[in-house]
Design an enzyme around this catalytic site. Sequence first.
Site, PDB file in Angstrom:
ATOM      1  N   GLU A 216       7.816 -15.073 -10.603  1.00 51.91           N
ATOM      2  CA  GLU A 216       7.090 -13.895 -10.178  1.00 51.91           C
ATOM      3  C   GLU A 216       6.708 -13.164 -11.289  1.00 51.91           C
ATOM      4  OE1 GLU A 216       9.730 -11.426  -6.861  1.00 51.91           O
ATOM      5  OE2 GLU A 216      10.616 -11.857  -8.599  1.00 51.91           O
TER       6      GLU A 216
ATOM      7  N   ARG B 101       4.101  -0.465  -4.830  1.00 45.73           N
ATOM      8  CA  ARG B 101       3.892  -0.901  -3.116  1.00 45.73           C
ATOM      9  C   ARG B 101       2.343  -1.791  -3.560  1.00 45.73           C
ATOM     10  NH1 ARG B 101       6.745   1.635   0.255  1.00 45.73           N
ATOM     11  NH2 ARG B 101       5.332   1.211   1.995  1.00 45.73           N
TER      12      ARG B 101
ATOM     13  N   HIS C 294      17.401 -36.383  -6.142  1.00 53.43           N
ATOM     14  CA  HIS C 294      16.563 -36.817  -4.713  1.00 53.43           C
ATOM     15  C   HIS C 294      14.983 -36.564  -5.062  1.00 53.43           C
ATOM     16  CE1 HIS C 294      20.052 -38.347  -3.027  1.00 53.43           C
ATOM     17  NE2 HIS C 294      20.593 -37.218  -3.245  1.00 53.43           N
TER      18      HIS C 294
ATOM     19  N   LYS D 227       6.308  -4.604  -3.907  1.00 49.14           N
ATOM     20  CA  LYS D 227       7.708  -4.452  -3.710  1.00 49.14           C
ATOM     21  C   LYS D 227       8.084  -4.360  -2.212  1.00 49.14           C
ATOM     22  CE  LYS D 227      11.536  -2.876  -6.049  1.00 49.14           C
ATOM     23  NZ  LYS D 227      11.946  -4.313  -6.436  1.00 49.14           N
TER      24      LYS D 227
ATOM     25  N   TRP E 292      -2.557  -2.884  -1.653  1.00 50.18           N
ATOM     26  CA  TRP E 292      -2.261  -4.221  -1.777  1.00 50.18           C
ATOM     27  C   TRP E 292      -3.105  -4.914  -0.706  1.00 50.18           C
ATOM     28  CZ3 TRP E 292      -0.104  -8.274   1.291  1.00 50.18           C
ATOM     29  CH2 TRP E 292       0.237  -9.483   0.470  1.00 50.18           C
TER      30      TRP E 292
ATOM     31  N   GLU F  78      17.208 -18.051  -7.289  1.00 43.69           N
ATOM     32  CA  GLU F  78      16.940 -16.519  -7.791  1.00 43.69           C
ATOM     33  C   GLU F  78      16.280 -16.561  -9.148  1.00 43.69           C
ATOM     34  OE1 GLU F  78      16.340 -13.956  -6.551  1.00 43.69           O
ATOM     35  OE2 GLU F  78      16.481 -12.368  -8.029  1.00 43.69           O
TER      36      GLU F  78
ATOM     37  N   CYS G  55       0.801  -1.105  -0.197  1.00 45.24           N
ATOM     38  CA  CYS G  55       0.105  -0.005   0.052  1.00 45.24           C
ATOM     39  C   CYS G  55       0.942   1.279  -0.243  1.00 45.24           C
ATOM     40  CB  CYS G  55      -0.932   0.058   1.162  1.00 45.24           C
ATOM     41  SG  CYS G  55      -2.140  -1.126   1.125  1.00 45.24           S
TER      42      CYS G  55
ATOM     43  N   ASN H 159      -1.552   2.572   5.476  1.00 45.29           N
ATOM     44  CA  ASN H 159      -0.723   1.392   5.012  1.00 45.29           C
ATOM     45  C   ASN H 159      -0.405   0.659   6.244  1.00 45.29           C
ATOM     46  OD1 ASN H 159       2.949   1.416   4.144  1.00 45.29           O
ATOM     47  ND2 ASN H 159       1.432  -0.403   4.005  1.00 45.29           N
ATOM     48  N   GLY H 160      -0.706  -0.627   6.331  1.00 43.22           N
ATOM     49  CA  GLY H 160      -0.268  -1.297   7.610  1.00 43.22           C
ATOM     50  C   GLY H 160      -1.702  -2.132   7.858  1.00 43.22           C
TER      51      GLY H 160
ATOM     52  N   LYS I 194      12.582 -15.241 -10.257  1.00 43.31           N
ATOM     53  CA  LYS I 194      12.392 -14.141 -11.195  1.00 43.31           C
ATOM     54  C   LYS I 194      11.312 -14.799 -12.303  1.00 43.31           C
ATOM     55  CE  LYS I 194      13.713 -11.397  -9.792  1.00 43.31           C
ATOM     56  NZ  LYS I 194      14.104 -11.413  -8.617  1.00 43.31           N
TER      57      LYS I 194
END
Length: 612
Positions: free
Chosen positions: A492, A27, A508, A607, A74, A485, A2, A100-101, A489
Amino acid sequence: MCGIVGYIGKREAWPILIKGLERLEYRGYDSAGVALMQKDSLLVYKKKGKVSELKNFVGDKNVISGVGIAHTRWATHGEPSDVNAHPQKSNSGEIAVVHNGIIENYLSIKKALIEKGYHFESATDTEVLANLIEDIKKNTHSNLDEAVRFALQEAVGAYAIAVLSADEPNTIIVAKNGSPVVIGIGDQEYFIASDATPIIEYTDKVIYLDDLEMAIIKDGNLTVKTIKNEIKNPYIQKLEMKIEELEKGGFPHFMLKEIYEQPRSIRDSMRGRINIQDGLVKLGGIEKYEDKLLNAKRIIILACGTSWHAGLEAKYFFEELAKVPVYVEHASEFRYRSPVIYDNDLVIAISQSGETADTLAALNLAKEKGATVFGVCNVVGSSIPRATHAGSYTHAGPEIGVASTKAFTAQMTVLLLMCLFLASSKGELSKKQMQDILSELDGIPEKIEKALKTNEEIKKIALKLKDAENFIYLGRGYGFPLALEGALKLKEISYIHAEGCPAGEMKHGPIALVDENMPVVFIANKGNSYEKLISNMMEVKARKGIIIAIISEGDTHVKEIADFVIEIPETSDVLMPFVASIPFQLLAYHIALLRGCDIDKPRNLAKSVTVE
Ligand code: G6P
């Protein structure tokens, strides 16, 4: 998570708020909304979806006002919808809040308010806060600032809020606990935002509120106090950010721009910190606590997401070069365990945004238990660097694409420098060894320039693989965190399921997934594990998997085995992750582009994750 924006002053608020929301969209982008002060009422427009949808919805409706607050969401409490979008209004419609929160005790407050006759339209905790403020304001006959202050004494949780009240048209109240908020100070005008990016084009003078502080902006004046009513004298800082850093500069997406910025961002993260001739590293931000690093019996790294992967690379750096054991922890796990911390532990918290709630809470726990905490963060003045004892900023510049790219390589740069400082101070590396590594590190930006030239080749590979439903990424040693990573990527931004795994672990489990439809990406540069990786590649080939190999320039052997190769300049094992990151990032980018995904704003992600 947010973003909030606010403006009060002599200009038109609407364009400032909308531009601010666009800057903060990283955000969250589940919904957007504004509240604009009219003579004695509030005009609220809000819409599910991105800021562009809010703009279309508002069209040529009235937006004339010099005071307003705005929000990009968000979703946490309540699905993304028009009703759950902020600003949230109180029952009378007189109070509007952007937040925001998370207000953790909102249910008990809501229950008490319902008993008093309040009703709720949304599922949000923010609507509860708006009504709590209204209730207090009415019952105590107080001004908005006092009502907000009393309400925040009841509210438990994280917040950055901006509040308007229709009966105080020249007032905005701002408050913070846990979530970030910055106030820009202009000439009889004030700008409010979750970070400085919406503010920089109007003023470079800002104040960062501390937790449990509030700002009362009223009739052109600003007062800062705690929610316990102690007046504060805020420190006015000068912003160093440049406006061009916030624009796409001719690239179609921020992510691509940021991938291409890496030669520069790595150079900036090293600038002034290395002396190749003398084989020395100097990190000003940790100087006062150097002894804590030198005497650390072990290092604990706390981070989330991509930053966690940079931490995992750092484990390989520190253990190989400085001979110190390193434990890399997911901050969200660490904070809820009963971690054993010794007072000679050094903790490093890594975070691009400097705001990740789990990382912040985890480092505070480590601090409480007596550890010294360093930060490796990108956003100057953010919460994590302010909570740590010492630290070194990555100088990657603002990263706006939600998928982290240049922050990752900048984090690795700073972590490697910390490691080299430690290794040379402890005598684990000689002057000659330091000179060699530093001069190779100095040459990395140039090697990345070369690796970026693989873009056209990668586009072709992406075209062949864009419809795959799964991917496996494999690497060994320094290539293993990179495999994680690379898979992250792709997940995402393209929404393809991808799994990263140590190449030696493939047998395995993951090998059961390999058939003629499974692309398997190998980091197969010439290095310590080269032969072993070739064996793993043969195992995949025997099962008809599609092999994509990132190889050292001129390697003809792998070319004969793999279906696709991406050649990158050769480097030592330690520095390979910097160069090999590039093809991973570009591959994810091009696959996502071909699949028509929203690259800079992937679904469900944000983000800056300021919720647990
Ligand atoms: C989110 C972002 C990731 C990031 C992670 C940690 O999930 O989408 O890109 O790696 O948070 O963020 P931080 O700001 O702490 O590095």
